[in-house]
Design a protein around this motif. Sequence first.
Motif, PDB file in Angstrom:
ATOM      1  N   ASN A 159       0.824  -1.214   0.000  1.00 28.53           N
ATOM      2  CA  ASN A 159       0.000   0.000   0.000  1.00 28.53           C
ATOM      3  C   ASN A 159       0.857   1.262   0.000  1.00 28.53           C
ATOM      4  OD1 ASN A 159      -2.596  -1.111  -0.089  1.00 28.53           O
ATOM      5  ND2 ASN A 159      -2.582  -1.519   2.093  1.00 28.53           N
ATOM      6  N   ALA A 167       1.961   1.705  -3.493  1.00 27.82           N
ATOM      7  CA  ALA A 167       0.837   2.153  -4.311  1.00 27.82           C
ATOM      8  C   ALA A 167       0.439   3.586  -4.003  1.00 27.82           C
ATOM      9  CB  ALA A 167      -0.361   1.235  -4.092  1.00 27.82           C
ATOM     10  N   GLY A 168       0.853   4.087  -2.849  1.00 28.02           N
ATOM     11  CA  GLY A 168       0.453   5.448  -2.481  1.00 28.02           C
ATOM     12  C   GLY A 168      -0.869   5.498  -1.751  1.00 28.02           C
ATOM     13  N   LEU A 169      -1.315   4.355  -1.252  1.00 30.27           N
ATOM     14  CA  LEU A 169      -2.584   4.322  -0.532  1.00 30.27           C
ATOM     15  C   LEU A 169      -2.392   4.595   0.954  1.00 30.27           C
ATOM     16  CD1 LEU A 169      -4.030   1.236  -2.375  1.00 30.27           C
ATOM     17  CD2 LEU A 169      -4.860   3.573  -2.543  1.00 30.27           C
ATOM     18  N   GLU A 181       0.112  10.908  -6.041  1.00 27.43           N
ATOM     19  CA  GLU A 181      -1.171  10.199  -5.971  1.00 27.43           C
ATOM     20  C   GLU A 181      -1.009   8.783  -6.543  1.00 27.43           C
ATOM     21  OE1 GLU A 181      -4.555  10.872  -5.070  1.00 27.43           O
ATOM     22  OE2 GLU A 181      -3.382  12.208  -3.797  1.00 27.43           O
ATOM     23  N   PRO A 182      -1.814   7.820  -6.067  1.00 25.15           N
ATOM     24  CA  PRO A 182      -1.699   6.445  -6.577  1.00 25.15           C
ATOM     25  C   PRO A 182      -1.765   6.375  -8.103  1.00 25.15           C
ATOM     26  CG  PRO A 182      -3.232   6.517  -4.743  1.00 25.15           C
ATOM     27  CD  PRO A 182      -2.829   7.930  -5.000  1.00 25.15           C
ATOM     28  N   SER A 183      -2.661   7.182  -8.698  1.00 26.33           N
ATOM     29  CA  SER A 183      -2.853   7.073 -10.144  1.00 26.33           C
ATOM     30  C   SER A 183      -1.693   7.673 -10.927  1.00 26.33           C
ATOM     31  CB  SER A 183      -4.154   7.764 -10.531  1.00 26.33           C
ATOM     32  OG  SER A 183      -4.158   9.083 -10.036  1.00 26.33           O
ATOM     33  N   ILE A 201       1.469   2.565 -11.395  1.00 28.64           N
ATOM     34  CA  ILE A 201       1.269   1.243 -10.803  1.00 28.64           C
ATOM     35  C   ILE A 201      -0.172   0.787 -11.059  1.00 28.64           C
ATOM     36  CG2 ILE A 201       2.990   1.459  -8.966  1.00 28.64           C
ATOM     37  CD1 ILE A 201      -0.384   1.807  -7.726  1.00 28.64           C
TER      38      ILE A 201
END
Lengths: 314, 358
Positions: B47, B50-52, B71-73, B77
Motif C-alpha cells: 500500500n 501504491a500510495g494508498l 497520488e496512486p494514479s 502502478i
Amino acid sequence: MADPGILGSTLPAADAVRERLSGPHGPRPKRALSGTNIMLYGTLLIVAMYYLLPLYVMLVTSVKGMPEIRLGNVFSPPMEITFQPWVKAWAEACTGINCDGLSRGFWNSVRILIPSVILSIAIASVNGYALSMWKFRGSELFFTILILGAFIPYQVMLYPIVIMLREAGLYGSLTGLVLVHVVFGMPINTLLFRNYFAAIPSELFKAARVDGAGFWGIYFRIVMPMSLPIFVVALIIQVTGIWNDFLFGVTYISSPERYPMTVQLNNIVNSVQGVKEYNVNMAATLLTGLVPLVIYFASGRLFVRGIAAGAVKG
Amino acid sequence: MHSVEIRNLDLSFGGLGVLKNLNLDIREGEFLVLLGSSGCGKSTLLNCIAGLLEVTNGQIFINGRNVTWAEPSERGIGMVFQSYALYPQMTVEGNLSFGLRNARMPKAEIEKRVTRAAEILQIEPLLKRKPAALSGGQRQRVAIGRALVRDVDVFLFDEPLSNLDAKLRADLRVELKQLHSRLGNTMIYVTHDQIEAMTLADRIAIMRGGVIEQLTSPDEIYNRPVNKYVADFVGSPSMNFMEGVIDGGIFRVGEARIPLDRYRASGRGDMSGPAWIGVRPEHVVTGDAAEGAAYAAEVPVELVEPMGSDTLVWTTFEGSRFRLRMDGQSQVRKGDRMRIGLALEQSSLFDSASEVRL
Ligand SMILES: Nc1ncnc2c1ncn2[C@@H]1O[C@H](COP(=O)(O)OP(=O)(O)OP(=O)(O)O)[C@@H](O)[C@H]1O
Ligand SMILES: [Mg+2]
C-alpha cells in the motif's frame, strides 16, 4: 423475480419431476379454526381496528354536511356525500385575515421541504462518506461531537437559535427555517450514512484511487450508485420529519403568511370564532397527512427493491 | 536503473511501528514475491508503494522518479486485490475502462486497450456482464485486466489467488507467469502460499515484523536460508532442527557425533559453540545413499504419511522429532527400523544465540 409457484407450474421439467415423486403430495392440509389461529387473528383484528377506526371516523366525517354531523352518530356512514368540506379546507378556510385555506400552508411547506431535504441529504451523505473513507486525524472525535448533537433536546436550543437567526437577518424567513432543518437533521443522517458506507469494502475504495478517481469521483461514481437504499431511507426520514414539524415552524416563522401547513392546520382547527366545522377540520387534517403518506408508499416500494438489488450483488 | 527503490521506509499506525527502516531495490521486469507470516506488514508495504498509505518516513522511487508524495494514479502502478474489488454496478467493460475514463483518454484508445486486455485475459465474452454474474476466477481476471489496460510499469498483487480453489489457483498461477513473460513488467506479489512464491518469483523477500529478513532467489532462500526463522518458515513440511554443540569440526548432539567437513560454511560466524543443525526432510537420505552420507544412524519408524508422489516418515533422532521424505513407492511401515543419513552438503547450521547461518 418470478413467483416460484408460477414458475414451477409452467415448467414441463418441473412437472416431470413432480410426477416422479411418490406418495401423497400437494399442499399441506390446513386446519382453519384452531385455537391459536383464533387468538392470532383476533388480536390482529383488534389492533387493526384500533388504528383504522379513527381514520374511518375522520374520512366519513369529512364528507358529511354539518346538519348530519350534529345528529352525533360519528360511526354511521354518510347519508349524503359532499366534498364541500375538502374544498373549503383547501381553498377557503380562514386563519387570521387570510381566507385562502390550507393551500397557502401547503405551498409554504413544499418550499421548506424541498430545499431542506435536498440539502440535508446531500451534506449528510458527503459527511458520512468523508468520515468513513477519508479518515483524517481527529475524524473520530469530530464524529463523536457531531453525534452528541443528536442527544441534546431541541427545546434547549430553541431560543439561542432565535437569536442567531435574528443576528443573521434570517429570523422569520423560510430560508432560516430551512437552515434549522438542515442543521438538526445532520447528526442522525450523518450517522446513518457513515454506518452504511463503512460496510463498503475498503479495497474497492483503494482500487478506485489507483484508477485515478478523486474524492468526488469516488463519491458520485462508486459510492452513490451502490447506496440507493440508504438514500431512500434518509429521504423517508427527512420528508416525514420536516413535513410533520410543528415546533420549529411555529417558533422561527413570524408571520401567518409563511406558516407551514402543520401550523396553519393547528390554527384552523383551534380557531375559536364561529361554530366548529368538524368536517372541514377532518378534511384539513387528512390533507396535511397526505404528503408523508404518499412518499411512504411510493418510496417504500423503491426501498424494498433497493435492498433486494443490493442483496444479489456479490 | 531500478524499477522500484525504497529508501529507509518507516510506517507506523499511531505509535505502532509496522515497517522499520526498510530498504528494497527491485529490478526492471523483475517478479518479486513478498512472503511472510500474517501481520508482518506485507500489505502495508504494498500500500505504501501504491500510495494508498502515507509513509511516516523515507522515500519511494518508481523508474527513478520520487513518488513518495504522488497520488496512486500518478505512480505508474496497477493493483490487484485479494477480494477482486470490482465495481459492482459497472459491467466488466466499465470496470476495465474506469481508470482510462478518469484519465480522460479518447474513446477509440479506450476501446482499443479494453479489447486488447480482454483478449490477453480471454474475457471477451464477459465484457457486457456485471461482476455478480462472474465466477471467482473470471472476477480475478477482470481485476488483473483493470491494471493491464492502464499500461503501468509496476503491477502490485496482494494475495490475488487466495480466494480461489486449489485447482483454479494452480491454473491462474501458470497464467500469471505467462503474462509476466509476455508483458515484461515489474511485478510485486504478496502471498502466503510457498508454492506460489517458489514458482513465480525471480527473487523472494522474506518479511518478519516489518523487516526484510532475506531477499534473494527462491533457490538460495530454500537451500541457504540466512537465519533459523527463514529456514523454518520456508518449506513444507518444514526443516528438522536439533540443538547441539560444534567442537573441533564435529557437531555433537546427544550421543551422535556429526562430522562437519562437508558443510559449506557461510564464513559469517564462528564455527564453534552451541548451534542448531537444520536438515530438510528430503535431505535425509535412506538406503545405500545413507552409507555414503556424512553421518548415518539407525532410527525407528514412528508414523508413515503417504502423500502420493512421496511418503513422509516420522521418527525420533537424538531426542528430536525428525521427518524424512521418501519416494511414494517405499514400503516402510510403522515399527520398522531404518538407516538414515544426513546430507551435510545441503544442511544448515545456525548459531544458537543469534540464530544466523554459520
Ligand atoms: N489501519 C491500520 N491501523 C492500525 N494498524 C494496522 C492498520 N493496518 C494494518 N495494521 C497493522 O499492521 C500490521 C501489518 O499489517 P499488514 O496488513 O501489512 O499485514 P500482512 O503482512 O499483509 O498480513 P496478512 O498476511 O494477514 O495480510 C498488523 O499488525 C496490523 O494489525
Ligand atoms: Mg495482507
